[in-house]
Scaffold this active site. Structure first.
Site, PDB file in Angstrom:
ATOM      1  CG  ASP A 191      -2.010   1.387   1.172  1.00  0.00           C
ATOM      2  OD1 ASP A 191      -2.310   1.491  -0.450  1.00  0.00           O
ATOM      3  OD2 ASP A 191      -2.986   1.330   2.365  1.00  0.00           O
ATOM      4  CE  LYS A 194      -1.068   3.278  -4.344  1.00  0.00           C
ATOM      5  NZ  LYS A 194      -1.332   2.413  -2.563  1.00  0.00           N
ATOM      6  CG  ASP A 219      -5.530  -0.616  -0.988  1.00  0.00           C
ATOM      7  OD1 ASP A 219      -7.468  -0.710  -0.939  1.00  0.00           O
ATOM      8  OD2 ASP A 219      -5.385   0.637  -0.094  1.00  0.00           O
ATOM      9  CG  ASN A 220      -5.510   2.823  -3.507  1.00  0.00           C
ATOM     10  OD1 ASN A 220      -4.048   2.856  -1.981  1.00  0.00           O
ATOM     11  ND2 ASN A 220      -5.800   2.641  -3.379  1.00  0.00           N
ATOM     12  CD  GLU A 249      -8.159   4.599  -0.064  1.00  0.00           C
ATOM     13  OE1 GLU A 249      -7.263   5.300  -0.275  1.00  0.00           O
ATOM     14  OE2 GLU A 249      -8.488   4.008  -0.926  1.00  0.00           O
TER      15      GLU A 249
END
Length: 264
Positions: A191, A194, A219-220, A249
């Protein structure tokens, strides 16, 4: 004349307040590019200027005001309430947090690596679900964020469970075995930046930090997105992957978590 000017000023101020507080936040709830640009580039900078503080500092203040010291779940709840009612922040969040919780409970990991601590939200969320012997090493590049995270972790009473390390993931991953005596990780939560997901995953492979059955949870992967990581992880014979659809989120923007089992 002056009365008219006063009405114009008051009306303009009211319009700006409405736009800033309700109209724009509602619109960006559904638009991936606008959501991140608004919350990270506009809203945060405006509030930093107005309050002479930073978003992490405001988040910590909300924890200290609303959470019970030594109660990790109340810390998580206080941060979620702050981010839903006051100010967006880039934690994994309550919705995806439930997916994270289920994976942690399923794996029951003894050793966890988190890449990207930010303010400590997900580290606290993970740590309070670990077995008695379980520990998490969390890496944070930004020393200011790390300073806030240490206080959040301390408020949750989880200093013994969480080892926070400040520095770049690319620098620390090759040193983890020597520095912390960890052979392999049962669970890795990605997380952080990226564009580091893929190189750090390959680096963990090279350094032997993954064993057969190790879980990567990223995540993401949709917003802001990690296309090179997804292409690699979904097509590599070394992994079996599953996508969990959710939302960015504290918004309605599509996002999700990618769970990947390392096959060796």
């Amino acid at each position: 004349m002056w009365l008219t000017l006063l009405y114009c000023v008051i009306g303009g101020a009211a319009l700006l307040f409405a736009l800033f507080s309700w109209v724009i936040p509602y619109i960006v709830q559904y638009h991936p590019g606008l959501a991140i640009f608004w919350h990270d580039r506009i809203e945060e900078r405006v509030l930093d200027t107005l309050t002479q503080s930073t978003r992490p500092q405001r988040l910590l203040a909300a924890v200290q005001k609303n959470a019970t010291r030594g109660d990790p779940r109340s810390v998580v709840l206080a941060i979620d309430q702050f981010c839903r009612q006051k100010e967006w922040a880039m934690n994994v969040g309550d919705e995806k947090g439930c997916i994270l919780d289920s994976v942690v409970s399923e794996v029951n990991p003894g050793a966890v690596l988190e890449l990207g601590t930010y303010c400590g939200y997900s580290a606290v969320r993970i740590a309070c679900l670990l077995p008695p012997h379980g520990k998490i090493i969390t890496l944070e590049f930004n020393p200011d964020n790390a300073a806030i995270a240490r206080q959040v972790i301390a408020w949750a009473g989880l200093e013994e469970k969480i080892q926070l390390v400040v520095g770049a993931s690319g620098d620390w991953i090759p040193k983890i075995k020597e520095q912390f005596g960890v052979k392999t990780f049962d669970l890795v939560f990605l997380d952080h930046w990226k564009d580091r997901y893929l190189p750090d995953t390959k680096l963990m492979e090279e350094c032997g930090l993954l064993r057969e059955g190790s879980i990567l949870l990223a995540d993401n992967v949709i917003c802001p997105g990690t296309p090179d990581y997804l292409e690699y992880i979904r097509n590599s014979p070394r992994y079996k992957s599953q996508y969990f659809k959710s939302h960015l989120e504290y918004t309605k923007v599509e996002d999700g978590l990618e769970k990947s089992v390392f096959l060796g």
